[in-house]
Design a protein around this motif. Structure first.
Motif, short mmCIF file in Angstrom:
data_model
loop_
_atom_site.label_atom_id
_atom_site.label_comp_id
_atom_site.label_asym_id
_atom_site.label_seq_id
_atom_site.Cartn_x
_atom_site.Cartn_y
_atom_site.Cartn_z
N TRP A 101 -5.34 79.28 16.39
CA TRP A 101 -4.77 80.57 16.00
C TRP A 101 -5.63 81.76 16.43
O TRP A 101 -5.10 82.76 16.92
CB TRP A 101 -4.50 80.60 14.51
CG TRP A 101 -4.07 81.96 14.03
CD1 TRP A 101 -4.70 82.75 13.13
CD2 TRP A 101 -2.91 82.70 14.46
NE1 TRP A 101 -4.02 83.94 12.96
CE2 TRP A 101 -2.92 83.92 13.77
CE3 TRP A 101 -1.87 82.43 15.36
CZ2 TRP A 101 -1.94 84.88 13.95
CZ3 TRP A 101 -0.89 83.39 15.54
CH2 TRP A 101 -0.92 84.60 14.83
N PRO A 102 -6.99 81.72 16.28
CA PRO A 102 -7.78 82.88 16.74
C PRO A 102 -7.57 83.18 18.22
O PRO A 102 -7.46 84.36 18.61
CB PRO A 102 -9.22 82.45 16.44
CG PRO A 102 -9.10 81.47 15.32
CD PRO A 102 -7.83 80.72 15.61
N ASP A 103 -7.53 82.15 19.05
CA ASP A 103 -7.31 82.38 20.48
C ASP A 103 -5.90 82.87 20.75
O ASP A 103 -5.69 83.78 21.56
CB ASP A 103 -7.57 81.09 21.27
CG ASP A 103 -9.04 80.69 21.26
OD1 ASP A 103 -9.90 81.58 21.35
OD2 ASP A 103 -9.32 79.48 21.14
N ALA A 104 -4.92 82.28 20.08
CA ALA A 104 -3.53 82.70 20.26
C ALA A 104 -3.35 84.15 19.84
O ALA A 104 -2.69 84.93 20.54
CB ALA A 104 -2.60 81.79 19.46
N ARG A 105 -3.94 84.52 18.71
CA ARG A 105 -3.81 85.90 18.21
C ARG A 105 -4.40 86.89 19.20
O ARG A 105 -3.80 87.95 19.49
CB ARG A 105 -4.51 86.02 16.86
CG ARG A 105 -4.47 87.42 16.25
CD ARG A 105 -5.14 87.41 14.89
NE ARG A 105 -6.52 86.93 15.02
CZ ARG A 105 -7.27 86.57 13.98
NH1 ARG A 105 -6.78 86.60 12.75
NH2 ARG A 105 -8.51 86.14 14.18
N LEU A 106 -5.59 86.57 19.75
CA LEU A 106 -6.23 87.47 20.71
C LEU A 106 -5.38 87.63 21.96
O LEU A 106 -5.19 88.75 22.47
CB LEU A 106 -7.61 86.90 21.07
CG LEU A 106 -8.46 87.73 22.04
CD1 LEU A 106 -8.76 89.11 21.45
CD2 LEU A 106 -9.75 86.99 22.35
N LEU A 107 -4.84 86.54 22.46
CA LEU A 107 -4.02 86.59 23.67
C LEU A 107 -2.72 87.36 23.44
O LEU A 107 -2.28 88.13 24.30
CB LEU A 107 -3.71 85.17 24.15
CG LEU A 107 -4.90 84.41 24.75
CD1 LEU A 107 -4.59 82.91 24.83
CD2 LEU A 107 -5.24 84.95 26.14
N VAL A 108 -2.11 87.17 22.28
CA VAL A 108 -0.86 87.88 21.99
C VAL A 108 -1.11 89.37 21.80
O VAL A 108 -0.35 90.22 22.30
CB VAL A 108 -0.17 87.28 20.76
CG1 VAL A 108 1.01 88.15 20.31
CG2 VAL A 108 0.31 85.87 21.06
N LEU A 109 -2.18 89.72 21.09
CA LEU A 109 -2.50 91.14 20.90
C LEU A 109 -2.79 91.82 22.23
O LEU A 109 -2.46 93.00 22.42
CB LEU A 109 -3.69 91.29 19.95
CG LEU A 109 -3.42 90.96 18.48
CD1 LEU A 109 -4.70 91.06 17.66
CD2 LEU A 109 -2.35 91.88 17.91
N GLY A 110 -3.42 91.10 23.16
CA GLY A 110 -3.59 91.65 24.50
C GLY A 110 -2.30 91.65 25.29
O GLY A 110 -2.06 92.54 26.10
N GLY A 111 -1.45 90.67 25.03
CA GLY A 111 -0.21 90.54 25.78
C GLY A 111 0.81 91.62 25.50
O GLY A 111 1.58 92.00 26.39
N LEU A 112 0.82 92.13 24.28
CA LEU A 112 1.82 93.15 23.92
C LEU A 112 1.70 94.42 24.77
O LEU A 112 2.71 94.92 25.27
CB LEU A 112 1.73 93.47 22.43
CG LEU A 112 2.12 92.31 21.49
CD1 LEU A 112 1.92 92.71 20.03
CD2 LEU A 112 3.55 91.86 21.74
N PRO A 113 0.48 94.98 24.98
CA PRO A 113 0.38 96.12 25.90
C PRO A 113 0.79 95.74 27.33
O PRO A 113 1.33 96.58 28.06
CB PRO A 113 -1.10 96.50 25.84
CG PRO A 113 -1.59 95.96 24.54
CD PRO A 113 -0.80 94.71 24.31
N GLY A 114 0.52 94.48 27.73
CA GLY A 114 0.95 94.04 29.06
C GLY A 114 2.46 94.04 29.19
O GLY A 114 3.01 94.44 30.23
#
Length: 251
Positions: free
Chosen positions: A72-85
């Protein structure tokens, strides 16, 4: 499902089935080939709009085996970065001509093939050094953008997760969760920008059985078909279709 010729339905059925096989049996990395194939016979925005619900359907059908086995920590970080993308991809869509997206989809396809081949030949040392949190956020931004414009966000996510030394199941589960959430995030801008239409949704209804069939075949083929053979076919397919899209965009 009017509006398309029989040859478009045939290509669409192949694209949906291929995406299902890739996600169901060989990881999700090459599933974006479906959009690349469809973009050969229709405007790229239409191809993206058709493939997104099919990819979400395949995700839903393959999510259960990996439930809560993700990081979950890795998934959360990737998704939070993914939204601006995703937002960046949506902004580009509002100002870019279709040929820009043909070019982007074609370039992403060829870069994907090159990245995979270099990794297999040992020319890239992927995942040898753990990336810091900002690296995960950056990977998320790139994944969100490339996912929006071509449904091909797999490589940056893979680079980050491999650097984290997660296990095989955790890697797969985290990837499924990340792109499940990013695909959901793409629904609103796709709808707002007119990428979804009644025509694309009607086409999806006809293609859904092929997507599910592909996922079923993929699960079975995982044990029967050598991974190397599947990806060799995929690389040839992506090289041909990606090159054709670049040619069409530039000429």
């Amino acid at each position: 499902m009017g509006g398309f010729g029989w040859e478009v339905y045939a290509i669409g059925a192949f694209a949906a089935c291929f995406a299902g096989i890739s996600k169901g049996g060989f990881g999700s990395g090459a599933a974006f080939a479906g959009a690349t194939i469809l973009a050969l016979v229709m405007p790229p925005g239409l191809a993206l709009g058709i493939m997104l619900p099919l990819l979400m359907l395949i995700d839903a059908s393959t999510l259960r085996p990996y439930w809560r086995q993700w990081s979950w920590p890795d998934a959360r970080l990737l998704v939070l970065g993914g939204l601006p993308g995703v937002a960046l991809g949506a902004a580009l869509y509002t100002v870019a001509e279709p040929d820009v997206f043909r070019l982007l989809i074609g370039v992403v396809a060829l870069v994907f093939v090159g990245w995979q081949l270099c990794g297999r030949l040992g020319l890239l040392q992927i995942g040898k050094r753990e990336l810091p949190p900002w690296g995960g956020a950056l990977a998320g931004v790139v994944a969100g953008f490339t996912s929006f414009v071509s449904h091909a966000g797999g490589p940056p996510v893979a680079v980050y997760l491999l650097s984290r030394k997660v296990g095989k199941t955790t890697f797969q589960a985290t990837t499924v969760l990340v792109f499940g959430l990013l695909n959901l995030a793409k629904v609103v801008p796709y709808a707002f920008l007119g990428i979804f239409t009644r025509e694309t949704l009607a086409f999806d209804l006809g293609m859904a059985p092929f997507a599910l069939l592909g996922a079923y075949i993929g699960v079975k083929a995982h044990r029967l078909v050598p991974e190397g053979l599947f990806f060799s076919i995929t690389y040839v397919l992506l090289t041909v279709t990606g090159s054709k899209l670049i040619w069409d965009a530039l000429t």
